[in-house]
Design an enzyme around this catalytic site. Structure first.
Site, PDB file in Angstrom:
ATOM      1  CB  ALA A   1      22.223 -49.060  -7.444  1.00  0.00           C
TER       2      ALA A   1
ATOM      3  CB  SER B   1      21.972 -55.079 -15.016  1.00  0.00           C
ATOM      4  OG  SER B   1      20.956 -53.922 -14.024  1.00  0.00           O
TER       5      SER B   1
ATOM      6  N   GLY C   1      26.049 -57.591 -13.375  1.00  0.00           N
ATOM      7  CA  GLY C   1      27.490 -58.045 -14.013  1.00  0.00           C
ATOM      8  C   GLY C   1      27.654 -58.749 -15.331  1.00  0.00           C
TER       9      GLY C   1
ATOM     10  CG  HIS D   1      33.576 -17.683 -23.044  1.00  0.00           C
ATOM     11  ND1 HIS D   1      33.626 -18.199 -22.083  1.00  0.00           N
ATOM     12  CD2 HIS D   1      33.889 -16.893 -23.346  1.00  0.00           C
ATOM     13  CE1 HIS D   1      32.587 -17.165 -21.676  1.00  0.00           C
ATOM     14  NE2 HIS D   1      32.501 -16.326 -22.734  1.00  0.00           N
TER      15      HIS D   1
END
Length: 478
Positions: free
Chosen positions: A194, A282, A284, A457
């Site tokens: 994860a 997955s 590393g 803005h």
């Protein structure tokens, strides 16, 4: 007679190609060696390394396509836009991704030509010394030529780490390369890990209809991120997006079946089985130092495969340098690029430098996650007195106009000097917003400095402004 260069770079990933270009810009004769197996319609070597071919770039292309599909299904209605039964043609999505990759890899060739960098196609390795210069072998299709270099920069990058007993074929059981080339969304997708890659690729296929289960060995979620960010991300990914993330999962037997893959795992002291059509591994990445020939010339390489370097990329060997994923530190393309520039400038006699404390981290999920500097846990562990300012996007007019107010900006500043120590963002365009924080920290800015800067803005950047004001307990719009 062997060709001679001032600088020979081994590897044309982000760190390597940038190092070669910068060296050439500084008046040095530069060559870059690249050998890879990425498919190319013309049979030519593909530049850009993992990042460009099977990493950063293609994954972001798929993330964008899948996000638009998700919006068409769930978000357009709030704008009064009616779309009946949107459909995704995965083959078109993949073609778009491949076109982007092709455009950028071709672009690097153009940059080499523009800057007079010589491209040497083949596998680069050390072959000893000759006349006080490094002898580098370039091997391709069974043939080897040698070039001489005053300086060698190793930028061989990294590859996906695989788990023992799990055979990756990049068709059914995939690493990042195979996961970027599915021919359709599987009904059930399993992901081991994860981390950044697992979350990003899991998100892509979840949006396209896959039932995604992510098995993570660690007991904590995104432990490198700030605790406040982690809490918000967990709530968003699991409760809202229904990603099935299981922490503390211990992987057991993994085997191919007629239907796909069967994964046995332990979770909360109970045995479970995950049946899925495809599995992404997955867990590393590991540095590419195999076949480099470093041991033969005495290059210091750690047990984990990383080349040992000082703060400016120098190895233990005279005039041999290393950058990017092959050296210790975060495996980030932009970190490798900056190190490539630093090393090229040091070779040219300049004072190259990379401040690793201000290298930003980004996770391109939705919402995006980005941070730079210290987390709250790190500040506490180091005994640093700090003040914090946090402002949600829910109070921002631009976020409301975009229809997505998920997340916030959280800023930490020194309680004594007000200098910014860390900034953490979760929300739309976090990857872009974090750049302001990086600039501020590079210049040693205080939260008061950002608080005094006029922000346009309405923009999302106003939340960064308000977070700076909140460090002094004086936000204006929250």
């Amino acid at each position: 007679m062997s060709k001679e260069f001032d600088v020979v770079v081994i590897g044309a990933g982000p760190g390597g190609y940038v190092a070669a270009i910068r060296a050439a810009q500084l008046g040095l004769s530069a060559a870059c060696i690249e050998y890879n197996s990425y498919a190319d319609p013309k049979g030519e070597v593909r530049l850009g390394g993992t990042c460009l071919n099977v990493g950063c770039i293609p994954s972001k292309a798929l993330l964008q396509s899948s996000e638009l599909f998700e919006q068409a299904n769930h978000s357009f209605v709030m704008h009064g836009i009616s779309v009946e039964s949107p459909k995704m043609d995965v083959s078109v999505m993949m073609k778009r991704k491949d076109n982007i990759v092709g455009q950028l890899t071709t672009g690097i060739r153009g940059l080499f030509k523009k800057n007079n960098v010589t491209l040497l196609s083949g596998l680069g390795s050390f072959a000893g010394r000759e006349n006080e210069k490094w002898k580098v072998a370039v091997t391709r299709n069974g043939a080897t030529e040698h070039v001489l270099a005053k300086h060698v920069i190793v930028a061989t990058g990294s590859r996906a780490r695989h788990l023992p007993g799990i055979e990756v074929d990049n068709k059914v059981i995939c690493d990042n390369e195979g996961a970027l080339a599915f021919d359709g969304a599987p009904k059930k997708l399993g992901v081991i890990g994860a981390g950044v890659i697992g979350l990003e690729l899991g998100s892509v296929w979840k949006r396209l209809g896959a039932d995604v289960t992510i098995l993570e060995a660690a007991p904590e979620f995104l432990s490198a991120a700030d605790a406040a960010i982690t809490k918000e991300a967990w709530k968003t990914f699991t409760a809202k997006q229904k990603l099935g993330i299981k922490l503390g999962a211990k992987i057991g037997k993994v085997e191919r079946t007629d239907a796909g893959v069967r994964v046995e795992y332990e979770h909360k002291d109970e045995q479970h089985v995950l049946e899925c059509e495809r599995l992404i591994v997955s867990v590393g990445r590991i540095p590419n130092t195999d076949g480099l020939g470093g041991e033969s010339v005495g290059l210091k390489i750690s047990e984990r495969g990383f080349i040992e370097v000082d703060a400016q990329g120098r190895t233990n060997l005279a005039n041999v340098w290393a950058v990017g994923d092959v050296v210790p530190g975060p495996m980030l393309a932009h970190k490798g690029m900056e190190e490539g520039v630093m090393v090229a400038e040091c070779i040219a006699g300049q004072h190259g430098h990379v401040n690793h404390d201000t290298v930003p981290w980004v996770i391109y999920t939705h919402p995006e996650i980005a941070w730079v500097g210290k987390t709250e846990a790190q500040l506490k562990a180091e005994g640093i007195e700090y003040k914090a300012g946090q402002i949600p996007f829910a109070a921002n007019g631009r976020a409301l106009g975009q229809g997505d107010t998920t997340g916030f900006v959280r800023m930490y500043a020194c309680a004594k000097t007000d200098r910014i120590l860390g900034v953490h963002v979760i929300g739309n365009n976090a990857s872009e917003l974090i750049a302001e924080a990086v600039v501020a920290m590079e210049f040693g800015a205080c939260s008061e400095d950002i608080a005094r800067i006029c922000h346009a803005h309405p923009t999302l950047s106003e939340v960064m402004h308000e977070a700076a004001l909140a460090c002094d307990k004086r936000p204006l719009h929250f």
